[in-house]
Design an enzyme around this catalytic site. Structure first.
Site, PDB file in Angstrom:
ATOM      1  N   GLU A 128       0.848  -1.191   0.000  1.00 26.24           N
ATOM      2  CA  GLU A 128       0.000   0.000   0.000  1.00 26.24           C
ATOM      3  C   GLU A 128       0.888   1.246   0.000  1.00 26.24           C
ATOM      4  O   GLU A 128       1.796   1.364   0.806  1.00 26.24           O
ATOM      5  CB  GLU A 128      -0.871  -0.017   1.258  1.00 26.24           C
ATOM      6  CG  GLU A 128      -1.897   1.072   1.294  1.00 26.24           C
ATOM      7  CD  GLU A 128      -2.696   1.103   0.003  1.00 26.24           C
ATOM      8  OE1 GLU A 128      -3.532   0.225  -0.194  1.00 26.24           O
ATOM      9  OE2 GLU A 128      -2.469   2.020  -0.823  1.00 26.24           O
ATOM     10  N   LYS A 156       8.419  -1.448  -1.678  1.00 23.84           N
ATOM     11  CA  LYS A 156       7.709  -0.694  -0.642  1.00 23.84           C
ATOM     12  C   LYS A 156       8.711  -0.097   0.350  1.00 23.84           C
ATOM     13  O   LYS A 156       8.654   1.091   0.688  1.00 23.84           O
ATOM     14  CB  LYS A 156       6.736  -1.633   0.075  1.00 23.84           C
ATOM     15  CG  LYS A 156       6.147  -1.114   1.343  1.00 23.84           C
ATOM     16  CD  LYS A 156       5.072  -0.072   1.122  1.00 23.84           C
ATOM     17  CE  LYS A 156       4.611   0.475   2.445  1.00 23.84           C
ATOM     18  NZ  LYS A 156       3.367   1.151   2.429  1.00 23.84           N
ATOM     19  N   CYS A 194       5.040   4.273   9.230  1.00 23.93           N
ATOM     20  CA  CYS A 194       5.815   3.570   8.199  1.00 23.93           C
ATOM     21  C   CYS A 194       7.300   3.893   8.144  1.00 23.93           C
ATOM     22  O   CYS A 194       8.127   2.990   8.117  1.00 23.93           O
ATOM     23  CB  CYS A 194       5.216   3.851   6.828  1.00 23.93           C
ATOM     24  SG  CYS A 194       3.719   2.924   6.532  1.00 23.93           S
TER      25      CYS A 194
HETATM   26  C1  UDX Z   1       4.099   7.304   4.067  1.00 25.27           C
HETATM   27  C2  UDX Z   1       4.279   7.226   2.546  1.00 25.27           C
HETATM   28  O1  UDX Z   1       4.198   8.552   2.005  1.00 25.27           O
HETATM   29  C3  UDX Z   1       3.235   6.320   1.945  1.00 25.27           C
HETATM   30  O2  UDX Z   1       3.441   6.196   0.551  1.00 25.27           O
HETATM   31  C4  UDX Z   1       3.329   4.953   2.601  1.00 25.27           C
HETATM   32  O3  UDX Z   1       2.329   4.093   2.110  1.00 25.27           O
HETATM   33  C5  UDX Z   1       3.187   5.082   4.111  1.00 25.27           C
HETATM   34  O4  UDX Z   1       4.147   6.002   4.614  1.00 25.27           O
HETATM   35  P1  UDX Z   1       2.445   8.588   5.717  1.00 25.27           P
HETATM   36  O5  UDX Z   1       3.361   8.114   6.799  1.00 25.27           O
HETATM   37  O6  UDX Z   1       0.985   8.382   5.871  1.00 25.27           O
HETATM   38  O7  UDX Z   1       2.840   7.902   4.332  1.00 25.27           O
HETATM   39  O8  UDX Z   1       2.656  10.155   5.528  1.00 25.27           O
HETATM   40  P2  UDX Z   1       3.693  11.083   4.737  1.00 25.27           P
HETATM   41  O9  UDX Z   1       2.909  12.110   4.021  1.00 25.27           O
HETATM   42  O10 UDX Z   1       4.665  10.315   3.942  1.00 25.27           O
HETATM   43  O11 UDX Z   1       4.445  11.842   5.928  1.00 25.27           O
HETATM   44  C6  UDX Z   1       5.309  11.177   6.832  1.00 25.27           C
HETATM   45  C7  UDX Z   1       5.942  12.165   7.775  1.00 25.27           C
HETATM   46  O12 UDX Z   1       6.883  13.000   7.108  1.00 25.27           O
HETATM   47  C8  UDX Z   1       4.943  13.113   8.451  1.00 25.27           C
HETATM   48  O13 UDX Z   1       5.288  13.267   9.810  1.00 25.27           O
HETATM   49  C9  UDX Z   1       5.132  14.398   7.670  1.00 25.27           C
HETATM   50  O14 UDX Z   1       4.769  15.521   8.416  1.00 25.27           O
HETATM   51  C10 UDX Z   1       6.622  14.359   7.401  1.00 25.27           C
HETATM   52  N1  UDX Z   1       7.033  15.177   6.242  1.00 25.27           N
HETATM   53  C11 UDX Z   1       6.545  14.898   5.002  1.00 25.27           C
HETATM   54  C12 UDX Z   1       7.955  16.209   6.424  1.00 25.27           C
HETATM   55  O15 UDX Z   1       8.418  16.467   7.539  1.00 25.27           O
HETATM   56  N2  UDX Z   1       8.352  16.947   5.329  1.00 25.27           N
HETATM   57  C13 UDX Z   1       7.893  16.691   4.072  1.00 25.27           C
HETATM   58  O16 UDX Z   1       8.309  17.382   3.128  1.00 25.27           O
HETATM   59  C14 UDX Z   1       6.957  15.633   3.909  1.00 25.27           C
END
Ligand code: UDX
Ligand code: ADP
Length: 463
Positions: free
Chosen positions: A162, A221, A277
């Protein structure tokens, strides 16, 4: 094979939204989501779909359309397994907290339990799809359990990782960048992959559906998440250098993001990444690399985690230092507790670790998050087991009103980038705070110039 019945074990952040979208897009398929957690299933079945256990923009509307039509939530796990042609396994795979691989390897006990349950119950051939985030070779483990304990029925194991991100799960599911399906290269394996491709092709263009071998799918993944997390740690590393040199990380990020080879996404400096993740997947990658004796590969990826831990600690240290080296008995208000906006998920949220550091410094933490309950906040702190639950309860208060949360505070820390924070009446908040009034913007979302004009001492990340 025409698929008419799907079951999904695990009604969490992955299983719930994914099955809701499959049900919405495939009205001819009966989709049953099962979970051992009765409370969770009851919440999915709440007549008011605003009360479903997972907050995702757009999700309650989809559940409202499909539930009772071809989408069902139930605790009758055996029955759902028995009836389904395809069984998705979407149970949690937390990092092990004991024994070999403690703190690094994924704990596969819930997966193994599911495999054993499927083996026990299945009376006809099944396609079993691993949908949780798993380390490479999990499909093989599931296959081995099913082949050795089943009632002689044939199982095909597929890996279908996913890629949805929380907060945008529904759009990610409706318009995925790609769907990845890994399976055996045998004729039976190919047939199983084709059956799953048919399900997705009800709404996903076929050129976006990739089929690979199982291991490529599983490792893709982990690799995707490692690359994404690495970008954040890279930009966060530069944010510290910016603070020392007078550069501004927002300007640097924009400048490098315009290079089409780098691209503009995932370059936002922050207090550190959280979520279920990134850390878990990189730790798995590190564990797998080490288990093959690839120490340089392991160290390379581990640095992404080390940098992230450093960034969280740097943020809390910065608050203490700026507040004249003591936060003892000072009220520090956290705006945001979730690991990112538009979700009520708090797993690995930076807020938890920053709060923990500040409570160690005897601060009083006030929290406002539009979607996270006070119960969850205390559970998160208690889970760290740094101190007694009573001590946590005395040190943290949560509020349902942001203005009340900020009343008499010495400082505000932005931990989540909720859109609503931008629209607050910051003059009113300033007037009600202790002076000097500090804002530590861990997400670089507020307007620094506007806040400084009001009189705040504003500190963002990397400038
Ligand atoms: C992530 C992956 O993006 C997704 O494809 C996978 O299936 C699961 O893990 P998720 O953990 O839901 O998704 O959120 P994501 O948007 O990736 O953000 C993860 C963390 O990184 C958050 O704490 C977010 O605030 C942080 N982040 C994200 C940053 O600090 N800076 C950024 O530029 C982007
Ligand atoms: P994710 O983010 O991976 O979806 P969650 O923790 O949100 O993880 O959801 C996983 C769900 O799987 C939980 O609701 C848990 O109760 C459920 N679960 C775990 N093991 C089993 C099992 N053997 N049978 C049914 N449900 C299970």
């Amino acid at each position: 094979m025409e698929i008419t019945k799907i079951c999904c074990i695990g009604a969490g952040y992955v299983g719930g939204p994914t099955m809701a979208v499959i049900a919405q897009k495939c009205p001819h398929i009966q989709v049953t989501v099962v979970d051992l957690n009765e409370e969770r299933i009851a919440a999915w079945n709440d007549p008011n779909t605003d009360n479903i256990p997972i907050y995702e923009p757009g999700l309650s509307e989809i559940v409202a359309t499909a539930r009772g039509r071809n989408l069902f939530f139930s605790t009758a796990v055996d029955q759902a397994i028995d009836e389904a042609q395809i069984i998705f396994i979407s149970v949690n795979t937390p990092t092990k907290t004991y024994g070999k691989g403690k703190g690094m390897a994924a704990d596969l006990k819930y997966i193994e339990l599911c495999a054993r349950q499927i083996a026990r119950v299945a009376k006809d051939n099944k396609i079993v799809v691993e949908k949780s985030t798993l380390p490479v070779r999990t499909a093989e483990a599931i296959k081995s359990i099913l082949d050795h304990t089943g009632n002689g029925v044939q199982f095909q194991i597929l890996s279908n990782p996913e890629f949805l991100a929380e907060g945008t799960a529904v759009t990610d599911l409706l318009q995925p960048d790609r769907i990845l399906i890994g399976g055996d290269t045998t004729p039976e394996g190919k047939k199983a992959m084709e059956a799953l491709v048919q399900v997705y092709s009800n709404w996903v263009p076929t050129d976006k559906i990739l089929t690979t071998n199982v291991w490529s799918s599983e490792l893709s993944k982990l690799t995707a998440n490692a690359f994404l997390a690495q970008r954040i740690s890279s930009v966060n590393a530069m944010s510290e250098l910016c603070e020392k040199t007078g550069a501004d990380i927002n300007e640097v990020a924009k400048a490098i993001g315009m290079d089409s080879r780098i691209g503009p996404k995932f370059l936002k400096a922050s207090v550190g990444f959280g979520g279920s993740c990134f850390q878990k997947d990189i730790l798995n990658l590190v564990y797998i690399a080490k288990s093959y004796g690839l120490h340089e590969v392991a160290d390379y990826w581990e640095q992404v985690i080390i940098m992230n831990d450093h960034q969280k600690r740097r943020f809390s240290n910065g608050i203490v230092q700026t507040l004249y080296n003591t936060v003892s008995d000072k009220k520090i208000t956290f705006l945001g507790w979730a690991f990112k906006k538009d979700t009520n998920d708090t797993r690995e949220s930076a807020a938890i670790f920053v709060a923990d550091d500040l409570i160690n410094e005897h601060a009083k933490i006030a929290v406002y998050d539009p979607k996270v309950s006070s119960k969850k906040i205390l559970e998160d702190l208690n889970y760290l087991a740094t101190r007694s639950p009573e001590h946590n309860q005395d040190s943290v208060t949560s509020y349902r009103d942001p203005y009340e949360a900020c009343q008499d505070a010495h400082a505000i820390a932005i931990l989540t980038e909720w859109d609503e924070f931008i629209h607050y009446d910051w003059q009113k908040i300033f007037d009600a705070m202790q002076k000097p009034a500090f804002i530590f913007d861990g997400r670089n979302v507020l307007d620094a110039a506007q806040l400084r004009a009001i009189g705040f001492v504003y500190q963002g990340i990397g400038s």
